[in-house]
Design a protein around this motif. Structure first.
Motif, short mmCIF file in Angstrom:
data_model
loop_
_atom_site.label_atom_id
_atom_site.label_comp_id
_atom_site.label_asym_id
_atom_site.label_seq_id
_atom_site.Cartn_x
_atom_site.Cartn_y
_atom_site.Cartn_z
N GLY A 220 0.70 -1.19 0.01
CA GLY A 220 0.07 -0.08 0.20
C GLY A 220 0.85 1.16 0.06
O GLY A 220 1.96 1.26 -0.34
N HIS A 221 0.09 2.36 0.01
CA HIS A 221 0.63 3.74 0.22
C HIS A 221 1.18 4.06 1.69
O HIS A 221 0.27 3.84 2.48
CB HIS A 221 -0.28 4.71 -0.33
N MET A 222 2.34 4.42 1.80
CA MET A 222 2.78 5.12 3.16
C MET A 222 1.92 6.41 3.72
O MET A 222 2.30 7.45 2.75
CB MET A 222 4.06 4.77 3.39
N GLU B 98 -10.05 7.17 11.03
CA GLU B 98 -10.76 7.82 10.01
C GLU B 98 -9.78 8.45 9.00
O GLU B 98 -8.88 8.44 9.28
CB GLU B 98 -11.52 8.95 11.16
N MET B 99 -10.56 8.81 7.89
CA MET B 99 -10.07 9.59 6.97
C MET B 99 -11.10 10.59 6.89
O MET B 99 -12.31 10.61 7.02
CB MET B 99 -10.11 8.87 5.58
N VAL C 101 -8.61 17.45 -3.78
CA VAL C 101 -9.40 17.33 -2.41
C VAL C 101 -8.34 17.31 -1.45
O VAL C 101 -7.25 16.46 -1.50
CB VAL C 101 -10.32 16.04 -2.75
N LYS C 102 -8.51 17.66 0.03
CA LYS C 102 -7.65 17.49 0.98
C LYS C 102 -8.09 16.18 1.66
O LYS C 102 -9.32 16.21 2.32
CB LYS C 102 -7.64 18.73 1.99
N THR C 103 -7.48 15.27 1.66
CA THR C 103 -7.72 14.02 2.45
C THR C 103 -6.53 13.56 3.56
O THR C 103 -5.42 13.51 3.27
CB THR C 103 -7.85 12.88 1.62
N LYS D 187 -1.33 13.18 5.64
CA LYS D 187 -1.78 13.42 4.27
C LYS D 187 -2.12 12.03 3.54
O LYS D 187 -1.01 11.47 3.35
CB LYS D 187 -0.95 14.48 3.37
N VAL D 188 -3.21 11.84 3.04
CA VAL D 188 -3.06 10.88 2.09
C VAL D 188 -3.01 11.12 0.76
O VAL D 188 -3.74 11.87 0.33
CB VAL D 188 -4.65 10.18 2.21
#
Length: 170
Positions: free
Chosen positions: A70-72, A106-107, A148-150, A164-165
């Motif tokens: 996955g993404h870190m 949560e996101m 979009v800010k996630t 930050k995602v």
């Protein structure tokens, strides 16, 4: 008047043609992200080969891939988490560091100053504590990138850690 009509009949079609060529050229990366191209691209490890005629990773930064592919995400306070997605199932999985101390995952998605929180459910994957959520809306928001800010929010008894995602398409 005739000069104006001639000018418009020559310049306008050329401008439209230029825009179409420009848009088609910019969309060439999107074709690589089609399901067929993704399947072809994802069936190998990036370290196992070199791109001979191009480098998809040149010119931009992206987070390293984690132990689960996955993404870190670097969290405030020095922590880390990994998140992965299954587009077919619209499933997002979070692998938090020190999962035994996590109380909530949560996101938070912010669009035009309006925030929406997406809560993940805790589950067990062969002894590994993970957090999952099936959400086409959240997956779409993540894929929108910087538009979009996630943020990933990992809660523990000691407080919240955020990061930050960022989605890096292959």
């Amino acid at each position: 008047m005739i000069m104006k009509k001639t000018f418009c009949s020559l310049v306008l079609p050329c401008a439209v043609l230029f825009l179409l060529v420009f848009i088609a050229g910019c969309g060439s990366k999107q074709a690589e992200n089609s399901p067929a191209a993704s399947a072809e691209h994802d069936d190998h490890d990036h370290d196992d080969h070199a791109h001979d005629d191009h480098d998809d990773h040149a010119g931009h930064d992206h987070p390293a891939h984690g132990p689960n592919g996955g993404h870190m995400v670097e969290l405030s306070g020095g922590g880390h988490a990994e998140w992965a997605h299954d587009d077919d199932k619209e499933l997002i999985t979070v692998y938090p560091e020190n999962a035994d101390q996590v109380t909530k995952v949560e996101m938070k998605v912010t669009i035009d100053d309006k925030a929406t929180n997406y809560s993940f459910a805790k589950s067990d994957d062969d002894g590994l504590v993970i957090y999952t959520l099936t959400s086409p809306e959240l997956l779409t928001a993540i894929k929108m990138g910087d538009a979009v800010k996630t943020e990933l929010v990992i809660s523990t008894d000691d407080g919240d850690m955020t990061g930050k995602v960022a989605h890096h398409a292959h």
